[in-house]
Scaffold this motif. Sequence first.
Motif, short mmCIF file in Angstrom:
data_model
loop_
_atom_site.label_atom_id
_atom_site.label_comp_id
_atom_site.label_asym_id
_atom_site.label_seq_id
_atom_site.Cartn_x
_atom_site.Cartn_y
_atom_site.Cartn_z
N GLU A 50 0.82 -1.20 0.00
CA GLU A 50 0.00 0.00 0.00
C GLU A 50 0.86 1.26 0.00
O GLU A 50 0.53 2.23 -0.69
CB GLU A 50 -0.94 -0.01 1.22
CG GLU A 50 -2.05 -1.04 1.09
CD GLU A 50 -2.86 -1.19 2.36
OE1 GLU A 50 -2.50 -0.56 3.39
OE2 GLU A 50 -3.84 -1.93 2.34
N GLN A 51 1.96 1.26 0.73
CA GLN A 51 2.86 2.41 0.72
C GLN A 51 3.48 2.60 -0.66
O GLN A 51 3.60 3.72 -1.15
CB GLN A 51 3.97 2.23 1.76
CG GLN A 51 3.50 2.42 3.18
CD GLN A 51 4.62 2.20 4.18
OE1 GLN A 51 5.67 1.65 3.84
NE2 GLN A 51 4.40 2.65 5.41
N GLU A 52 3.89 1.50 -1.30
CA GLU A 52 4.49 1.58 -2.63
C GLU A 52 3.47 2.11 -3.65
O GLU A 52 3.79 2.98 -4.45
CB GLU A 52 4.99 0.20 -3.04
CG GLU A 52 5.70 0.19 -4.36
CD GLU A 52 6.19 -1.21 -4.73
OE1 GLU A 52 6.76 -1.34 -5.83
OE2 GLU A 52 5.99 -2.15 -3.95
N MET A 53 2.25 1.60 -3.61
CA MET A 53 1.23 2.08 -4.54
C MET A 53 0.91 3.55 -4.28
O MET A 53 0.70 4.32 -5.22
CB MET A 53 -0.05 1.24 -4.41
CG MET A 53 0.06 -0.14 -5.02
SD MET A 53 0.38 -0.12 -6.79
CE MET A 53 2.01 -0.82 -6.85
N ALA A 54 0.87 3.96 -3.01
CA ALA A 54 0.62 5.37 -2.70
C ALA A 54 1.73 6.25 -3.25
O ALA A 54 1.47 7.33 -3.81
CB ALA A 54 0.48 5.56 -1.19
N ARG A 55 2.98 5.78 -3.14
CA ARG A 55 4.10 6.55 -3.68
C ARG A 55 4.00 6.66 -5.20
O ARG A 55 4.20 7.74 -5.78
CB ARG A 55 5.43 5.90 -3.28
CG ARG A 55 6.63 6.76 -3.63
CD ARG A 55 7.93 6.17 -3.13
NE ARG A 55 8.33 5.07 -4.02
CZ ARG A 55 8.49 3.82 -3.63
NH1 ARG A 55 8.28 3.47 -2.39
NH2 ARG A 55 8.85 2.89 -4.49
N TYR A 56 3.67 5.55 -5.87
CA TYR A 56 3.54 5.59 -7.33
C TYR A 56 2.37 6.48 -7.76
O TYR A 56 2.45 7.18 -8.76
CB TYR A 56 3.36 4.19 -7.90
CG TYR A 56 4.61 3.36 -7.87
CD1 TYR A 56 5.83 3.88 -8.29
CD2 TYR A 56 4.59 2.05 -7.42
CE1 TYR A 56 6.98 3.12 -8.25
CE2 TYR A 56 5.74 1.28 -7.39
CZ TYR A 56 6.92 1.83 -7.81
OH TYR A 56 8.06 1.08 -7.77
N GLU A 60 2.33 9.73 -10.12
CA GLU A 60 1.56 9.46 -11.34
C GLU A 60 2.33 8.54 -12.28
O GLU A 60 2.52 8.80 -13.46
CB GLU A 60 1.18 10.75 -12.06
CG GLU A 60 0.19 11.59 -11.29
CD GLU A 60 -0.34 12.77 -12.07
OE1 GLU A 60 -0.11 12.81 -13.29
OE2 GLU A 60 -0.97 13.62 -11.46
N ARG A 61 2.81 7.44 -11.71
CA ARG A 61 3.53 6.45 -12.50
C ARG A 61 2.70 5.19 -12.63
O ARG A 61 1.89 4.88 -11.77
CB ARG A 61 4.86 6.10 -11.82
CG ARG A 61 5.84 7.24 -11.82
CD ARG A 61 7.11 6.90 -11.12
NE ARG A 61 7.71 5.70 -11.69
CZ ARG A 61 8.64 5.00 -11.08
NH1 ARG A 61 9.09 5.37 -9.91
NH2 ARG A 61 9.15 3.92 -11.63
N VAL A 70 -6.51 1.22 -9.50
CA VAL A 70 -5.33 2.00 -9.13
C VAL A 70 -4.96 2.95 -10.26
O VAL A 70 -4.62 4.10 -10.02
CB VAL A 70 -4.15 1.07 -8.77
CG1 VAL A 70 -2.88 1.87 -8.55
CG2 VAL A 70 -4.48 0.26 -7.53
N VAL A 71 -5.03 2.49 -11.50
CA VAL A 71 -4.72 3.36 -12.64
C VAL A 71 -5.74 4.49 -12.71
O VAL A 71 -5.39 5.65 -12.91
CB VAL A 71 -4.69 2.57 -13.96
CG1 VAL A 71 -4.57 3.50 -15.14
CG2 VAL A 71 -3.53 1.60 -13.95
N ARG A 72 -7.00 4.17 -12.51
CA ARG A 72 -8.04 5.19 -12.55
C ARG A 72 -7.81 6.20 -11.43
O ARG A 72 -7.97 7.40 -11.63
CB ARG A 72 -9.41 4.53 -12.42
CG ARG A 72 -10.54 5.49 -12.68
CD ARG A 72 -11.86 4.77 -12.72
NE ARG A 72 -12.03 4.17 -14.03
CZ ARG A 72 -12.95 3.29 -14.33
NH1 ARG A 72 -13.79 2.88 -13.41
NH2 ARG A 72 -13.06 2.80 -15.54
#
Length: 136
Positions: A50-56, A60-61, A70-72
Amino acid sequence: MRLDLIERKVIRAVGVTLAVVALVWVGLAMWGRYRVFSEQKELEQRRQYEQEMARYMEQERLVEGMSRGVVRATLGPPDSTFGKGELAETWYYFRTQNYGEVMLWFERNQLVRVERIQENPQPPLASSHPETPDGN
Protein backbone atom coordinates in the motif's frame (compact mmCIF):
# COMPACT_ATOMS: atom_id res chain seq x y z
CA MET A 1 8.17 -62.36 38.64
CA ARG A 2 4.99 -61.85 36.73
CA LEU A 3 4.26 -58.63 38.61
CA ASP A 4 7.58 -57.11 37.47
CA LEU A 5 6.72 -57.81 33.84
CA ILE A 6 3.33 -56.11 34.19
CA GLU A 7 4.90 -53.15 35.97
CA ARG A 8 7.44 -52.69 33.15
CA LYS A 9 4.70 -52.76 30.53
CA VAL A 10 2.63 -50.22 32.47
CA ILE A 11 5.62 -47.93 32.93
CA ARG A 12 6.47 -48.26 29.23
CA ALA A 13 2.85 -47.48 28.23
CA VAL A 14 2.75 -44.43 30.51
CA GLY A 15 6.09 -43.23 29.08
CA VAL A 16 4.92 -43.64 25.49
CA THR A 17 1.66 -41.85 26.29
CA LEU A 18 3.50 -38.94 27.92
CA ALA A 19 5.88 -38.72 24.95
CA VAL A 20 2.98 -38.60 22.50
CA VAL A 21 1.21 -35.93 24.58
CA ALA A 22 4.43 -33.91 24.76
CA LEU A 23 4.94 -34.16 20.98
CA VAL A 24 1.36 -33.08 20.31
CA TRP A 25 1.74 -30.16 22.72
CA VAL A 26 5.02 -29.02 21.12
CA GLY A 27 3.48 -29.38 17.65
CA LEU A 28 0.45 -27.25 18.59
CA ALA A 29 2.69 -24.61 20.16
CA MET A 30 4.86 -24.43 17.02
CA TRP A 31 1.81 -24.30 14.75
CA GLY A 32 0.38 -21.42 16.79
CA ARG A 33 3.67 -19.52 16.56
CA TYR A 34 3.81 -20.13 12.81
CA ARG A 35 0.27 -18.80 12.34
CA VAL A 36 1.05 -15.63 14.30
CA PHE A 37 4.29 -15.14 12.36
CA SER A 38 2.63 -15.69 8.97
CA GLU A 39 -0.21 -13.27 9.82
CA GLN A 40 2.29 -10.60 10.88
CA LYS A 41 4.34 -11.17 7.73
CA GLU A 42 1.24 -10.91 5.55
CA LEU A 43 0.16 -7.66 7.24
CA GLU A 44 3.64 -6.21 6.81
CA GLN A 45 3.72 -7.14 3.10
CA ARG A 46 0.27 -5.60 2.60
CA ARG A 47 1.37 -2.40 4.36
CA GLN A 48 4.51 -2.18 2.18
CA TYR A 49 2.42 -2.76 -0.98
CA GLU A 50 0.00 0.00 0.00
CA GLN A 51 2.86 2.41 0.72
CA GLU A 52 4.49 1.58 -2.63
CA MET A 53 1.23 2.08 -4.54
CA ALA A 54 0.62 5.37 -2.70
CA ARG A 55 4.10 6.55 -3.68
CA TYR A 56 3.54 5.59 -7.33
CA MET A 57 0.15 7.28 -7.34
CA GLU A 58 1.70 10.49 -5.97
CA GLN A 59 4.27 10.35 -8.78
CA GLU A 60 1.56 9.46 -11.34
CA ARG A 61 3.53 6.45 -12.50
CA LEU A 62 2.28 3.20 -13.94
CA VAL A 63 3.48 -0.07 -12.49
CA GLU A 64 3.20 -3.53 -14.01
CA GLY A 65 0.42 -5.38 -12.23
CA MET A 66 -1.60 -2.31 -11.24
CA SER A 67 -5.33 -2.82 -11.34
CA ARG A 68 -7.78 -0.64 -13.28
CA GLY A 69 -8.86 0.93 -10.00
CA VAL A 70 -5.33 2.00 -9.13
CA VAL A 71 -4.72 3.36 -12.64
CA ARG A 72 -8.04 5.19 -12.55
CA ALA A 73 -7.12 6.66 -9.15
CA THR A 74 -3.71 7.65 -10.48
CA LEU A 75 -4.53 9.03 -13.92
CA GLY A 76 -8.28 9.60 -13.82
CA PRO A 77 -10.98 7.99 -15.96
CA PRO A 78 -9.91 7.03 -19.48
CA ASP A 79 -10.48 9.39 -22.38
CA SER A 80 -11.80 6.54 -24.48
CA THR A 81 -12.42 2.91 -23.78
CA PHE A 82 -12.34 0.16 -26.34
CA GLY A 83 -14.26 -2.49 -24.45
CA LYS A 84 -13.33 -6.05 -25.22
CA GLY A 85 -15.48 -7.57 -22.51
CA GLU A 86 -14.76 -8.30 -18.91
CA LEU A 87 -11.46 -10.08 -19.50
CA ALA A 88 -9.60 -7.63 -21.75
CA GLU A 89 -9.86 -3.87 -22.06
CA THR A 90 -7.88 -1.07 -23.73
CA TRP A 91 -7.63 2.47 -22.40
CA TYR A 92 -6.21 5.47 -24.22
CA TYR A 93 -4.86 8.54 -22.41
CA PHE A 94 -3.98 11.45 -24.64
CA ARG A 95 -1.82 13.19 -22.00
CA THR A 96 -0.13 11.94 -18.86
CA GLN A 97 2.46 13.73 -16.78
CA ASN A 98 5.21 11.12 -17.04
CA TYR A 99 4.31 9.17 -20.18
CA GLY A 100 2.74 11.61 -22.61
CA GLU A 101 0.27 9.87 -24.92
CA VAL A 102 -0.20 6.28 -23.78
CA MET A 103 -2.29 3.18 -24.50
CA LEU A 104 -2.98 0.75 -21.65
CA TRP A 105 -4.01 -2.90 -22.00
CA PHE A 106 -5.76 -4.70 -19.15
CA GLU A 107 -6.54 -8.38 -18.77
CA ARG A 108 -8.64 -9.56 -15.85
CA ASN A 109 -8.41 -6.10 -14.20
CA GLN A 110 -4.57 -6.11 -14.25
CA LEU A 111 -2.38 -3.82 -16.32
CA VAL A 112 -0.46 -6.09 -18.70
CA ARG A 113 1.00 -3.72 -21.28
CA VAL A 114 1.79 -0.01 -21.61
CA GLU A 115 2.56 1.48 -25.00
CA ARG A 116 3.83 5.02 -25.22
CA ILE A 117 2.44 6.55 -28.37
CA GLN A 118 4.23 9.86 -28.01
CA GLU A 119 6.89 10.73 -25.48
CA ASN A 120 6.15 13.56 -23.09
CA PRO A 121 7.94 16.61 -24.56
CA GLN A 122 8.22 18.30 -21.15
CA PRO A 123 11.09 17.37 -18.84
CA PRO A 124 10.20 15.72 -15.54
CA LEU A 125 9.44 17.94 -12.57
CA ALA A 126 12.41 19.36 -10.71
CA SER A 127 11.27 17.59 -7.54
CA SER A 128 11.97 14.20 -9.14
CA HIS A 129 15.69 15.04 -9.60
CA PRO A 130 17.62 15.86 -6.42
CA GLU A 131 19.75 18.94 -6.72
CA THR A 132 23.41 18.87 -5.82
CA PRO A 133 24.67 21.21 -3.06
CA ASP A 134 26.59 23.38 -5.56
CA GLY A 135 23.33 24.18 -7.45
CA ASN A 136 24.02 22.10 -10.62
